[in-house]
Design a protein around this motif. Structure first.
Motif, PDB file in Angstrom:
ATOM      1  N   GLN A  63       0.711  -1.197  -0.160  1.00 55.61           N
ATOM      2  CA  GLN A  63       0.051   0.128   0.072  1.00 55.61           C
ATOM      3  C   GLN A  63       0.798   0.993   0.011  1.00 55.61           C
ATOM      4  O   GLN A  63       0.354   2.277  -0.816  1.00 55.61           O
ATOM      5  CB  GLN A  63      -0.852   0.026   1.290  1.00 55.61           C
ATOM      6  N   LEU A  64       1.764   1.197   0.886  1.00 51.23           N
ATOM      7  CA  LEU A  64       2.760   2.220   0.879  1.00 51.23           C
ATOM      8  C   LEU A  64       3.674   2.506  -0.554  1.00 51.23           C
ATOM      9  O   LEU A  64       3.894   3.821  -0.951  1.00 51.23           O
ATOM     10  CB  LEU A  64       3.828   2.396   1.923  1.00 51.23           C
ATOM     11  N   GLU A  65       3.930   1.581  -1.194  1.00 49.14           N
ATOM     12  CA  GLU A  65       4.441   1.625  -2.682  1.00 49.14           C
ATOM     13  C   GLU A  65       3.505   2.351  -3.587  1.00 49.14           C
ATOM     14  O   GLU A  65       3.689   3.136  -4.373  1.00 49.14           O
ATOM     15  CB  GLU A  65       5.006   0.342  -3.293  1.00 49.14           C
ATOM     16  N   HIS A  66       2.316   1.861  -3.445  1.00 48.39           N
ATOM     17  CA  HIS A  66       1.259   2.600  -4.300  1.00 48.39           C
ATOM     18  C   HIS A  66       0.906   4.089  -4.061  1.00 48.39           C
ATOM     19  O   HIS A  66       0.890   4.857  -4.657  1.00 48.39           O
ATOM     20  CB  HIS A  66      -0.094   1.863  -3.918  1.00 48.39           C
ATOM     21  N   HIS A  67       1.222   4.381  -2.707  1.00 45.05           N
ATOM     22  CA  HIS A  67       1.101   5.861  -2.374  1.00 45.05           C
ATOM     23  C   HIS A  67       2.230   6.767  -3.112  1.00 45.05           C
ATOM     24  O   HIS A  67       2.051   7.622  -3.352  1.00 45.05           O
ATOM     25  CB  HIS A  67       1.293   6.000  -0.812  1.00 45.05           C
ATOM     26  N   VAL A  68       3.563   6.170  -3.122  1.00 40.40           N
ATOM     27  CA  VAL A  68       4.487   6.672  -3.366  1.00 40.40           C
ATOM     28  C   VAL A  68       4.567   6.845  -5.239  1.00 40.40           C
ATOM     29  O   VAL A  68       5.002   7.627  -5.705  1.00 40.40           O
ATOM     30  CB  VAL A  68       5.830   6.040  -2.882  1.00 40.40           C
ATOM     31  N   THR A  69       4.423   5.558  -5.622  1.00 38.16           N
ATOM     32  CA  THR A  69       4.434   5.513  -7.068  1.00 38.16           C
ATOM     33  C   THR A  69       3.059   5.485  -7.845  1.00 38.16           C
ATOM     34  O   THR A  69       3.133   5.656  -9.237  1.00 38.16           O
ATOM     35  CB  THR A  69       5.148   4.062  -7.484  1.00 38.16           C
ATOM     36  N   GLY A  70       2.078   5.243  -7.180  1.00 44.30           N
ATOM     37  CA  GLY A  70       0.821   5.339  -7.797  1.00 44.30           C
ATOM     38  C   GLY A  70       0.479   4.043  -8.512  1.00 44.30           C
ATOM     39  O   GLY A  70      -0.623   3.732  -9.334  1.00 44.30           O
ATOM     40  N   ARG A  71       1.073   3.089  -8.223  1.00 46.37           N
ATOM     41  CA  ARG A  71       1.063   1.740  -8.733  1.00 46.37           C
ATOM     42  C   ARG A  71       1.083   0.539  -7.606  1.00 46.37           C
ATOM     43  O   ARG A  71       1.819   0.756  -6.849  1.00 46.37           O
ATOM     44  CB  ARG A  71       2.196   1.473  -9.956  1.00 46.37           C
ATOM     45  N   TYR A  72       0.457  -0.500  -7.817  1.00 47.73           N
ATOM     46  CA  TYR A  72       0.539  -1.551  -7.154  1.00 47.73           C
ATOM     47  C   TYR A  72       1.546  -2.492  -7.522  1.00 47.73           C
ATOM     48  O   TYR A  72       1.546  -2.920  -8.863  1.00 47.73           O
ATOM     49  CB  TYR A  72      -0.652  -2.359  -6.793  1.00 47.73           C
TER      50      TYR A  72
END
Length: 303
Positions: free
Chosen positions: A285-294
């Motif tokens: 979830q935090l990577e999605h927050h940073v990059t916009g991708r899962y």
């Protein structure tokens, strides 16, 4: 303090149901709550095929729970983020201590015949002493459920008190195995007795029961903590464990702590999450927050 204390199951379930329904944590706020959840995780391996190598990998993950690009994207490098503790079986404690040398991450060990707790008391106390001598900073003990089901509070108190003494300098977390206590009133009473006997934390479950941590049970336990502090002035920590796998679960239990006990119980000295797979979903979830991708799960290091 507890024998005449009624617990309304329907009301507890209704209150627990409103905790997440009335709250929506999004975007940067959600990321901050998830980072805080990492600080409170007891990263755990309690499998029959645990090895030194697995424990070392778990400790490496505890030391660096997020990939470097996520830490950079969140701007939290100065936090030196790590999990709240690493939790293992007693024989794995020396491996964890060696792998965490030079850090402030405590090693927690289950003990006392985990998970059933039905070995003789003398053996359970010896197991505590073994884990502490091996370097454990925290001991997760299991209570004898029969004492609660028979409402033999003196026997339960005396048992936990002896375990508290065997722990010495180590913190004691009392696992109530709430899924086997039948009623929420029993959960409240067992929580009170464990705290009176000297538990530093009370914990919902071993993770091995059919029903583990739930929000209604956790609500009853944290209200016992609140009542105990009001009477004694002494603060006791809380640890839900078992069945919590997602970032959404991490948010739900933090909301419970904030609303029922306040911000002080959002720190690892008073709140822990007993989990392992939860960390993987938080990182995703935090990577999605940073990059916009899962990201695919294989992109994140696992223990």
């Amino acid at each position: 303090m507890f024998e005449g204390h009624p617990v309304n199951r329907a009301a507890a379930e209704r209150r627990a149901g409103t905790l997440t329904a009335r709250r929506s944590v999004k975007k940067a706020n959600q990321a901050a709550w998830l980072v805080n959840a990492i600080r409170c995780i007891d990263l755990t391996t309690l499998a029959g095929d645990d090895t030194e190598g697995r424990v070392h990998r778990l400790c490496a993950k505890a030391r660096q729970p997020l990939a470097a690009h996520i830490v950079e994207g969140l701007g939290i490098a100065e936090m030196e983020l790590h999990t709240g503790a690493v939790c293992v079986y007693p024989t794995m404690v020396p491996h964890a201590v060696a792998a965490l040398e030079g850090t402030s991450i405590p090693v927690a060990s289950v003990a006392t015949g985990f998970p059933a707790g039905l070995t003789p008391l003398a053996i359970r106390l010896a197991e505590i002493r073994y884990a502490v001598e091996a370097g454990a900073d925290e001991i997760d003990i299991v209570i004898t459920r029969e004492h609660v089901l028979r409402r033999d509070w003196t026997a339960l108190h005396d048992e936990v008190r002896q375990m508290r003494e065997a722990c010495g300098h180590a913190h004691l977390k009392a696992i109530l195995a709430t899924g086997e206590l039948e009623t929420l009133r029993n959960v409240y009473c067992a929580s009170m007795v464990a705290m009176q006997a000297g538990a530093d934390f009370i914990k919902t479950s071993t993770g091995k029961e059919g029903v583990n941590a739930t929000l209604p049970v956790s609500l009853v336990m944290v209200r016992a903590i609140r009542d105990y502090e009001m009477v004694t002035g002494h603060r006791v920590g809380f640890k839900p464990a078992g069945g919590m796998k997602t970032a959404k679960d991490a948010l739900a239990w933090q909301i419970l702590m904030k609303e029922e006990l306040g911000n002080d119980w959002l720190r690892p000295d008073l709140f822990r999450l007993g989990a392992s797979s939860m960390l993987a979903d938080i990182e995703r979830q935090l990577e999605h927050h940073v990059t916009g991708r899962y990201a695919a799960s294989h992109r994140h290091a696992i223990a």
